[in-house]
Design an enzyme around this catalytic site. Sequence first.
Site, PDB file in Angstrom:
ATOM      1  CD  GLU A 190       5.815  -3.803   3.626  1.00  0.00           C
ATOM      2  OE1 GLU A 190       5.220  -4.653   4.307  1.00  0.00           O
ATOM      3  OE2 GLU A 190       6.194  -2.714   4.090  1.00  0.00           O
ATOM      4  CE  LYS A 209      -3.614   2.426   2.452  1.00  0.00           C
ATOM      5  NZ  LYS A 209      -4.648   2.361   3.478  1.00  0.00           N
ATOM      6  CE1 TYR A 231     -15.174   3.244  -2.451  1.00  0.00           C
ATOM      7  CE2 TYR A 231     -13.339   3.695  -3.941  1.00  0.00           C
ATOM      8  CZ  TYR A 231     -13.828   3.493  -2.662  1.00  0.00           C
ATOM      9  OH  TYR A 231     -12.964   3.519  -1.596  1.00  0.00           O
ATOM     10  CE  LYS A 251      -3.565   8.134   6.524  1.00  0.00           C
ATOM     11  NZ  LYS A 251      -4.739   7.220   6.436  1.00  0.00           N
ATOM     12  CE  LYS A 291      -6.383   1.951  -0.480  1.00  0.00           C
ATOM     13  NZ  LYS A 291      -6.793   1.990   0.883  1.00  0.00           N
ATOM     14  NE  ARG A 319      -5.889   9.673   3.246  1.00  0.00           N
ATOM     15  CZ  ARG A 319      -4.609   9.909   3.004  1.00  0.00           C
ATOM     16  NH1 ARG A 319      -4.162  11.145   2.960  1.00  0.00           N
ATOM     17  NH2 ARG A 319      -3.772   8.901   2.804  1.00  0.00           N
ATOM     18  CB  SER A 370     -11.581   7.394  -3.400  1.00  0.00           C
ATOM     19  OG  SER A 370     -10.338   7.827  -2.869  1.00  0.00           O
TER      20      SER A 370
HETATM   21  C1  PBG Z   1      -7.436   3.523   5.543  1.00  0.00           C
HETATM   22  C2  PBG Z   1      -7.792   3.297   4.135  1.00  0.00           C
HETATM   23  C3  PBG Z   1      -7.619   4.216   3.084  1.00  0.00           C
HETATM   24  C4  PBG Z   1      -8.233   3.640   1.970  1.00  0.00           C
HETATM   25  C5  PBG Z   1      -8.723   2.383   2.355  1.00  0.00           C
HETATM   26  N1  PBG Z   1      -8.411   2.181   3.704  1.00  0.00           N
HETATM   27  C6  PBG Z   1      -7.052   5.587   3.059  1.00  0.00           C
HETATM   28  C7  PBG Z   1      -5.731   5.874   3.561  1.00  0.00           C
HETATM   29  O1  PBG Z   1      -4.868   5.005   3.735  1.00  0.00           O
HETATM   30  O2  PBG Z   1      -5.512   7.058   3.839  1.00  0.00           O
HETATM   31  C8  PBG Z   1      -8.316   4.310   0.635  1.00  0.00           C
HETATM   32  C9  PBG Z   1      -9.394   3.871  -0.277  1.00  0.00           C
HETATM   33  C10 PBG Z   1      -9.668   4.758  -1.424  1.00  0.00           C
HETATM   34  O3  PBG Z   1      -9.016   5.800  -1.655  1.00  0.00           O
HETATM   35  O4  PBG Z   1     -10.604   4.426  -2.156  1.00  0.00           O
HETATM   36  N2  PBG Z   1      -6.487   2.813   6.149  1.00  0.00           N
END
Ligand code: PBG
Length: 321
Positions: free
Chosen positions: A229, A190, A309, A213, A244, A200, A270
């Site tokens: 990982e 990720k 989505y 992050k 991701k 968010r 998203s």
């Molecule tokens: C949180 C999480 C995130 C997403 C899924 N779980 C956001 C982040 O890590 O800030 C993102 C999903 C998306 O953008 O559709 N741990």
Amino acid sequence: MRRNRKTEWARRMVRETRMTADDLIWPVFVLEGDKERQAVASMPGVERLSIDLLVDEVGVAVDLGIPAVAVFPYTDPALKTPEAAEAYNPENLVCRAVRAVKAAHPNMGVICDVALDPYNSNGHDGIVQDGVILNDETNEALCRQAVVQAEAGCDINAPSDMMDGRIGEIRQALDNAGQQDVQIMSYAAKYASAFYGPFRDAVGSGGALKGDKKTYQMDPANTDEALREVALDIAEGADLLMVKPGLPYLDIIRRIKDSFATPTFAYNVSGEYAMLKAAAANGWLDYDSVMMESLLAFKRAGADGIFTYAAREAAKLLKTG
Ligand code: PBG
């Protein structure tokens, strides 16, 4: 080369990749209340739903043949604390939603995100002390979170937090709690991505987030690190893997799939969804076509399934053609 492309039937004969509803996992946002439905401005077509409406809408996904949903909470800001203790409250919104969805649709897979960000007053996935994300203290909280989700009936815990060692610890905690059948889908690779912005907004963690992050999510420049990982997470007991974001990271999916031959999922996040919707709203792209082409690209890259989505839109198009 054109002989094999000359007609629709000929193209179908040589088609290498196919997508079905089995490949689609639908992420949903749940909020408190009754008959509540809130649009997410940066994700046209996506809504936060109260549990009663969520149960109805998941029924539509069941009818479309979608195998699983991933449930994300919009948490009341008053419940957010620096310890993020609401994450492991067995009566929290996610746990109640899981119980309701499983009661109504026992054959729908339910996936829960394991991470503290929806419950953390500073928006981080881990516990923060003096500006530092604490690894082992976070893992303890994640274990408690995974266990309450499992006890509520979730089928797959999906740790998305990127702390070190959490897969092994969560596996142990689930087993100790008698939840040995609950699968773990590790967000193994990720990345610290700006494509998560609209999400968010959807869960209400964006405004709270202090800093970034980058000390736990991966550097977008790296691919060897993704393999390390994944190797660690498989050794610790991950059943399923996640990469991701999705579309800008198809090379990572392919490398992981080729190296580990383990079920590998992709998150069409998203920001990727928002880009297509925004371009379509301007009349610049044909939404259905670019959406289906994007999802097929994940399959071609080696993904076994896609969190998107657009899952219900895609499943409908697969049905009607
Ligand atoms: C949180 C999480 C995130 C997403 C899924 N779980 C956001 C982040 O890590 O800030 C993102 C999903 C998306 O953008 O559709 N741990």
